[in-house]
Design a protein around this motif. Structure first.
Motif, mmCIF file in Angstrom:
data_model
loop_
_atom_site.group_PDB
_atom_site.id
_atom_site.type_symbol
_atom_site.label_atom_id
_atom_site.label_comp_id
_atom_site.label_asym_id
_atom_site.label_seq_id
_atom_site.Cartn_x
_atom_site.Cartn_y
_atom_site.Cartn_z
ATOM 1 N N UNK A 46 0.872 -1.171 0.000
ATOM 2 C CA UNK A 46 0.000 0.000 0.000
ATOM 3 C C UNK A 46 0.912 1.225 0.000
ATOM 4 N N UNK A 47 1.145 1.753 -1.194
ATOM 5 C CA UNK A 47 2.089 2.850 -1.356
ATOM 6 C C UNK A 47 1.516 4.160 -0.820
ATOM 7 N N UNK A 48 2.394 5.121 -0.575
ATOM 8 C CA UNK A 48 1.973 6.422 -0.050
ATOM 9 C C UNK A 48 0.922 7.053 -0.961
ATOM 10 N N UNK A 49 -0.134 7.593 -0.351
ATOM 11 C CA UNK A 49 -1.164 8.287 -1.112
ATOM 12 C C UNK A 49 -2.207 7.386 -1.732
ATOM 13 N N UNK A 50 -2.081 6.078 -1.513
ATOM 14 C CA UNK A 50 -3.024 5.120 -2.104
ATOM 15 C C UNK A 50 -3.905 4.527 -1.011
ATOM 16 N N UNK A 51 -5.213 4.466 -1.276
ATOM 17 C CA UNK A 51 -6.173 3.898 -0.331
ATOM 18 C C UNK A 51 -6.693 2.586 -0.907
ATOM 19 N N UNK A 52 -6.172 1.488 -0.383
ATOM 20 C CA UNK A 52 -6.504 0.124 -0.804
ATOM 21 C C UNK A 52 -7.762 -0.310 -0.057
ATOM 22 N N UNK A 53 -8.743 -0.914 -0.764
ATOM 23 C CA UNK A 53 -9.970 -1.341 -0.085
ATOM 24 C C UNK A 53 -10.042 -2.859 0.098
ATOM 25 N N UNK A 54 -9.022 -3.571 -0.334
ATOM 26 C CA UNK A 54 -8.895 -5.001 -0.049
ATOM 27 C C UNK A 54 -10.158 -5.793 -0.385
ATOM 28 N N UNK A 55 -10.616 -5.629 -1.604
ATOM 29 C CA UNK A 55 -11.654 -6.550 -2.087
ATOM 30 C C UNK A 55 -11.143 -7.981 -1.942
ATOM 31 N N UNK A 56 -9.872 -8.174 -2.231
ATOM 32 C CA UNK A 56 -9.201 -9.421 -1.918
ATOM 33 C C UNK A 56 -7.946 -9.115 -1.096
ATOM 34 N N UNK A 57 -7.641 -9.989 -0.172
ATOM 35 C CA UNK A 57 -6.348 -9.930 0.515
ATOM 36 C C UNK A 57 -5.513 -11.039 -0.107
ATOM 37 N N UNK A 58 -4.525 -10.631 -0.910
ATOM 38 C CA UNK A 58 -3.798 -11.576 -1.751
ATOM 39 C C UNK A 58 -2.324 -11.610 -1.402
ATOM 40 N N UNK A 59 -1.875 -12.786 -0.996
ATOM 41 C CA UNK A 59 -0.457 -13.020 -0.746
ATOM 42 C C UNK A 59 0.147 -13.702 -1.965
ATOM 43 N N UNK A 60 1.478 -13.787 -1.991
ATOM 44 C CA UNK A 60 2.102 -14.578 -3.055
ATOM 45 C C UNK A 60 3.293 -15.348 -2.494
ATOM 46 N N UNK A 61 3.477 -16.544 -3.046
ATOM 47 C CA UNK A 61 4.566 -17.415 -2.631
ATOM 48 C C UNK A 61 4.802 -18.467 -3.701
ATOM 49 N N UNK A 62 6.062 -18.815 -3.957
ATOM 50 C CA UNK A 62 6.346 -19.921 -4.876
ATOM 51 C C UNK A 62 5.778 -21.249 -4.361
ATOM 52 N N UNK A 63 5.478 -21.307 -3.067
ATOM 53 C CA UNK A 63 4.910 -22.509 -2.469
ATOM 54 C C UNK A 63 3.404 -22.353 -2.262
ATOM 55 N N UNK A 64 2.784 -21.604 -3.157
ATOM 56 C CA UNK A 64 1.348 -21.322 -3.065
ATOM 57 C C UNK A 64 0.508 -22.582 -2.924
ATOM 58 N N UNK A 65 0.761 -23.589 -3.744
ATOM 59 C CA UNK A 65 -0.077 -24.783 -3.736
ATOM 60 C C UNK A 65 0.002 -25.536 -2.413
ATOM 61 N N UNK A 66 1.205 -25.580 -1.830
ATOM 62 C CA UNK A 66 1.369 -26.246 -0.538
ATOM 63 C C UNK A 66 0.622 -25.490 0.562
ATOM 64 N N UNK A 67 0.701 -24.153 0.506
ATOM 65 C CA UNK A 67 -0.010 -23.332 1.482
ATOM 66 C C UNK A 67 -1.517 -23.534 1.353
ATOM 67 N N UNK A 68 -1.995 -23.533 0.128
ATOM 68 C CA UNK A 68 -3.433 -23.702 -0.090
ATOM 69 C C UNK A 68 -3.912 -25.064 0.425
ATOM 70 N N UNK A 69 -3.114 -26.106 0.222
ATOM 71 C CA UNK A 69 -3.493 -27.436 0.710
ATOM 72 C C UNK A 69 -3.568 -27.445 2.239
ATOM 73 N N UNK A 70 -2.607 -26.827 2.901
ATOM 74 C CA UNK A 70 -2.624 -26.773 4.366
ATOM 75 C C UNK A 70 -3.867 -26.033 4.870
ATOM 76 N N UNK A 71 -4.207 -24.941 4.206
ATOM 77 C CA UNK A 71 -5.405 -24.202 4.588
ATOM 78 C C UNK A 71 -6.656 -25.057 4.395
ATOM 79 N N UNK A 72 -6.744 -25.700 3.246
ATOM 80 C CA UNK A 72 -7.914 -26.544 2.964
ATOM 81 C C UNK A 72 -8.031 -27.677 3.986
ATOM 82 N N UNK A 73 -6.906 -28.291 4.329
ATOM 83 C CA UNK A 73 -6.914 -29.388 5.311
ATOM 84 C C UNK A 73 -7.393 -28.915 6.680
ATOM 85 N N UNK A 74 -7.261 -27.604 6.932
ATOM 86 C CA UNK A 74 -7.672 -27.038 8.216
ATOM 87 C C UNK A 74 -9.001 -26.286 8.141
ATOM 88 N N UNK A 75 -9.729 -26.504 7.054
ATOM 89 C CA UNK A 75 -11.057 -25.923 6.948
ATOM 90 C C UNK A 75 -11.092 -24.447 6.598
#
Length: 362
Positions: free
Chosen positions: A272-301
């Motif tokens: 969120x750069x200076x002077x910008x107002x983000x409304x977070x329609x989505x809260x989006x992270x990024x990682x090369x291990x995205x698929x592993x993270x998503x599986x862990x989240x799914x396994x935990x409901x």
């Protein structure tokens, strides 16, 4: 499962007001182009400090009617991003124009203004930036380029109601197109959309296009469409619109909590750069291990979604444009790394703490 957005939680707080607004519309028996829509259009125009707001049937129609009313058509080129929902390119193709893609900034996921000029040709008529995930595109630089080359700018604000850079998104170009899909920051209970503009001629053409090209009393000046935001949806949106600033502030609060808990976790959190107002329609992270993270989240409901797993230039439906893998490396890399987490005004902090803990452990 913890959902991406919990509309039932929101409804619990406003149910009585929603039902009362239903009753008003039903008792009035005015369902199309009535007083609720006029009131909503007036209030949204005032909110954005523009002269006109025109309710239409969807966010896609808001883009489509803006483009056609602005005179974009067969043989024209419109510069846009390959990392967005399909409707952005679809609307350009509807009017017979060709979408010309420009790669994205890796930190904001929005179109990279530094790459736009190299894609401008004699056929270029407009730039269509998308304020993705609720983060405003760099409109200062985009407008500077548009003025230099005498191009129109139509903003795709489908995910960014209330976002701003000094002033609200949708007010920089000739038109701003919004979606009221139920999961949006300002969402109806069905499809809906709106165009805002300060151009009176454009506004009048969109009003006619949404209503079969009619200027009234069964007089039709050109072939139009059936794209009207109905009274029930307008009534629902009026109830929610009163709370939009509160809703956006709560989203921002949840996002900041995510940021603090995911600091040094190994994933990249939103900027969120200076002077910008983000409304977070989505809260989006990024990682090369995205698929592993998503599986862990799914396994935990925990729900999570990839917006978007295939950039537009690699979609089968757009193969006729002739793009290939490798043409837009940042968009392609983002599609393999992004992951959107649950975020909505009513999301409990304890749930965010749980989600962050799962991600850190993953």
């Amino acid at each position: 499962m913890i959902p991406m957005v919990d509309l039932k939680a929101q409804l619990r707080e406003i149910k009585d007001e929603i039902l009362s607004s239903f009753d008003e519309v039903i008792i009035s028996t005015t369902f199309i182009l009535g007083p609720k829509l006029k009131e909503l259009e007036q209030k949204i125009a005032e909110y954005h400090k523009v002269s006109s707001a025109i309710g239409v049937a969807s966010g896609t129609d808001a883009l489509h009617l803006s483009l056609i009313a602005a005179g974009i058509g067969k043989g024209d080129e419109v510069i846009t991003t390959p990392f967005t929902f399909f409707a952005t390119a679809e609307a350009i193709i509807y009017v017979g124009a060709r979408p010309v893609f420009v790669d994205i900034e890796p930190d904001t996921f929005n179109i990279n203004p530094a790459l736009i000029e190299s894609k401008i040709t004699k056929k270029t008529k407009a730039i269509l930036p998308v304020h993705l995930y609720g983060y405003p595109a760099d409109m200062d630089r985009i407008m500077e380029i548009a003025r230099k080359y005498n191009l129109l700018v139509i903003e795709d604000c489908a995910q960014a109601f209330g976002a701003r850079i000094r002033r609200p998104v949708g007010t920089f170009g000739i038109a701003g197109a919004f979606s009221f899909y139920p999961s949006k920051n300002l969402g109806a209970y069905g499809d809906g959309g709106m165009v805002i503009t300060d151009n009176q001629s454009l506004a009048e053409r969109i009003r006619q296009f949404r209503n079969h090209g009619s200027s009234g009393q069964y007089i039709h000046d050109f072939i139009g469409f059936n794209s009207r935001l109905d009274e029930i949806q307008a009534a629902i949106l009026l109830v929610k619109f009163k709370r939009i600033e509160q809703y956006n502030e709560l989203r921002r609060k949840k996002a900041y909590l995510y940021n603090s808990l995911l600091k040094d976790s190994g994933v990249k959190t939103p900027v969120e750069k200076d002077g910008v107002y983000h409304v977070y329609h989505q809260y989006t992270i990024r990682s090369p291990k995205r698929n592993e993270i998503q599986k862990k989240l799914r396994d935990n409901g925990i729900s999570s979604v990839v917006y978007y797993p295939v950039p537009l230039h690699l979609q089968k439906a757009l193969s006729f444009l002739g793009y290939r893998e490798g043409d837009f490396p940042e968009a392609e890399r983002a599609s393999k790394e992004v992951l959107s987490l649950p975020i909505y005004p009513e999301l409990e902090e304890s749930v965010i703490e749980r989600i962050a803990d799962i991600i850190r452990n993953a």
